[in-house]
Structures are given as C-alpha cells and as structure tokens.
Design a protein around this motif. Structure first.
Motif, PDB file in Angstrom:
ATOM      1  N   ILE A  60      15.655 -17.992  56.283  1.00  0.00           N
ATOM      2  CA  ILE A  60      14.358 -17.967  55.612  1.00  0.00           C
ATOM      3  C   ILE A  60      13.288 -18.067  56.696  1.00  0.00           C
ATOM      4  CG2 ILE A  60      12.811 -19.080  53.961  1.00  0.00           C
ATOM      5  CD1 ILE A  60      15.301 -18.162  52.571  1.00  0.00           C
ATOM      6  N   GLY A  61      12.458 -17.073  56.791  1.00  0.00           N
ATOM      7  CA  GLY A  61      11.400 -17.079  57.792  1.00  0.00           C
ATOM      8  C   GLY A  61      10.045 -17.347  57.173  1.00  0.00           C
ATOM      9  N   THR A  62       9.051 -17.438  58.015  1.00  0.00           N
ATOM     10  CA  THR A  62       7.693 -17.705  57.525  1.00  0.00           C
ATOM     11  C   THR A  62       7.182 -16.558  56.658  1.00  0.00           C
ATOM     12  OG1 THR A  62       6.782 -16.850  59.604  1.00  0.00           O
ATOM     13  CG2 THR A  62       7.053 -19.241  59.420  1.00  0.00           C
ATOM     14  N   ALA A  63       7.632 -15.318  56.932  1.00  0.00           N
ATOM     15  CA  ALA A  63       7.200 -14.189  56.099  1.00  0.00           C
ATOM     16  C   ALA A  63       7.690 -14.358  54.661  1.00  0.00           C
ATOM     17  CB  ALA A  63       7.709 -12.875  56.685  1.00  0.00           C
ATOM     18  N   THR A  64       8.921 -14.817  54.503  1.00  0.00           N
ATOM     19  CA  THR A  64       9.454 -15.044  53.160  1.00  0.00           C
ATOM     20  C   THR A  64       8.710 -16.179  52.466  1.00  0.00           C
ATOM     21  OG1 THR A  64      11.638 -14.256  53.834  1.00  0.00           O
ATOM     22  CG2 THR A  64      11.553 -15.608  51.848  1.00  0.00           C
ATOM     23  N   VAL A  65       8.403 -17.220  53.221  1.00  0.00           N
ATOM     24  CA  VAL A  65       7.641 -18.338  52.649  1.00  0.00           C
ATOM     25  C   VAL A  65       6.272 -17.850  52.183  1.00  0.00           C
ATOM     26  CG1 VAL A  65       6.547 -20.560  53.138  1.00  0.00           C
ATOM     27  CG2 VAL A  65       8.849 -20.094  53.987  1.00  0.00           C
ATOM     28  N   GLU A  66       5.574 -17.113  53.029  1.00  0.00           N
ATOM     29  CA  GLU A  66       4.235 -16.622  52.670  1.00  0.00           C
ATOM     30  C   GLU A  66       4.288 -15.666  51.484  1.00  0.00           C
ATOM     31  OE1 GLU A  66       1.349 -17.798  53.669  1.00  0.00           O
ATOM     32  OE2 GLU A  66       2.522 -19.206  54.871  1.00  0.00           O
ATOM     33  N   ARG A  67       5.297 -14.822  51.438  1.00  0.00           N
ATOM     34  CA  ARG A  67       5.439 -13.856  50.350  1.00  0.00           C
ATOM     35  C   ARG A  67       5.640 -14.568  49.007  1.00  0.00           C
ATOM     36  NH1 ARG A  67       9.246 -10.966  52.658  1.00  0.00           N
ATOM     37  NH2 ARG A  67       7.741  -9.671  53.717  1.00  0.00           N
ATOM     38  N   ASN A  68       6.255 -15.735  49.041  1.00  0.00           N
ATOM     39  CA  ASN A  68       6.580 -16.459  47.805  1.00  0.00           C
ATOM     40  C   ASN A  68       5.727 -17.704  47.573  1.00  0.00           C
ATOM     41  OD1 ASN A  68       9.049 -15.079  46.648  1.00  0.00           O
ATOM     42  ND2 ASN A  68       9.662 -15.331  48.787  1.00  0.00           N
ATOM     43  N   ARG A  69       4.760 -17.938  48.432  1.00  0.00           N
ATOM     44  CA  ARG A  69       3.982 -19.185  48.372  1.00  0.00           C
ATOM     45  C   ARG A  69       3.468 -19.503  46.974  1.00  0.00           C
ATOM     46  NH1 ARG A  69       1.794 -22.578  51.739  1.00  0.00           N
ATOM     47  NH2 ARG A  69       2.296 -21.353  53.580  1.00  0.00           N
TER      48      ARG A  69
END
Length: 96
Positions: A60-69
């Motif tokens: 899980i990267g920061t891009a996935t976190v941001e996409r699902n925030r």
C-alpha cells in the motif's frame, strides 16, 4: 447540507474494523492480497491512528492512500478510561 456530510462520513470504511472483503470491495486498487495484508498488519501492530498510517502496510503506497482518503476513516479512538484516584488510608498507629 450538514446532513449530507454526516451521511457521507457514515459511508466511510473504518480501516480498523473492516474485514478483508469490505476493504477489497470499498477501496480502489485494493484487491484480495492487499486487503489481507491490511488486516494482518492491523492484527500484528494494532489499530491505525491516522489514515496515512495505512501506507505502512506492504503493498500500500501513498498514492493508494490518497486515492481512497475520502472513503476511509480510523473511527473514533477512545481514550483509555482514567482510573479514579485511590483513596489513601492512613496507617494505624499502634496504641501503647
């Protein structure tokens, strides 16, 4: 308008309590392997304190976190209940 915001918050997935199936179905770019990794990480390390902590999970990267925030929450973290102060009982004085 306030009610819409409250309803939206209720639709969020609590990453501290959701099972792997819920994580997989509700989050973008999270398949069965990543969903299992999230649950395993949570069991080993305890609850996530912030949504950003999800990036600590392998895969899980920061891009996935941001996409699902906006789809995630960590729920309401309750502070441990404070114990009531103990009453100090003075030691008895021996009588002479």
């Amino acid at each position: 308008m306030l009610l819409i915001g409250a309803a939206h918050a209720a639709d969020r997935i609590d990453i501290n309590t959701a099972d792997a199936s819920t994580l997989q179905q509700g989050l973008t770019n999270v398949g069965p392997h990543k969903a299992d990794a999230i649950v395993a990480y949570r069991r080993q390390h305890g609850p996530f304190l912030r949504v950003e902590d999800l990036a600590r999970v392998k895969g899980i990267g920061t891009a996935t976190v941001e996409r699902n925030r906006r789809r995630m929450t960590v729920g309401t973290m309750k502070a441990p209940a404070a114990e009531p102060p103990r009453r100090v009982v003075p030691a008895s004085v021996p009588r002479r």
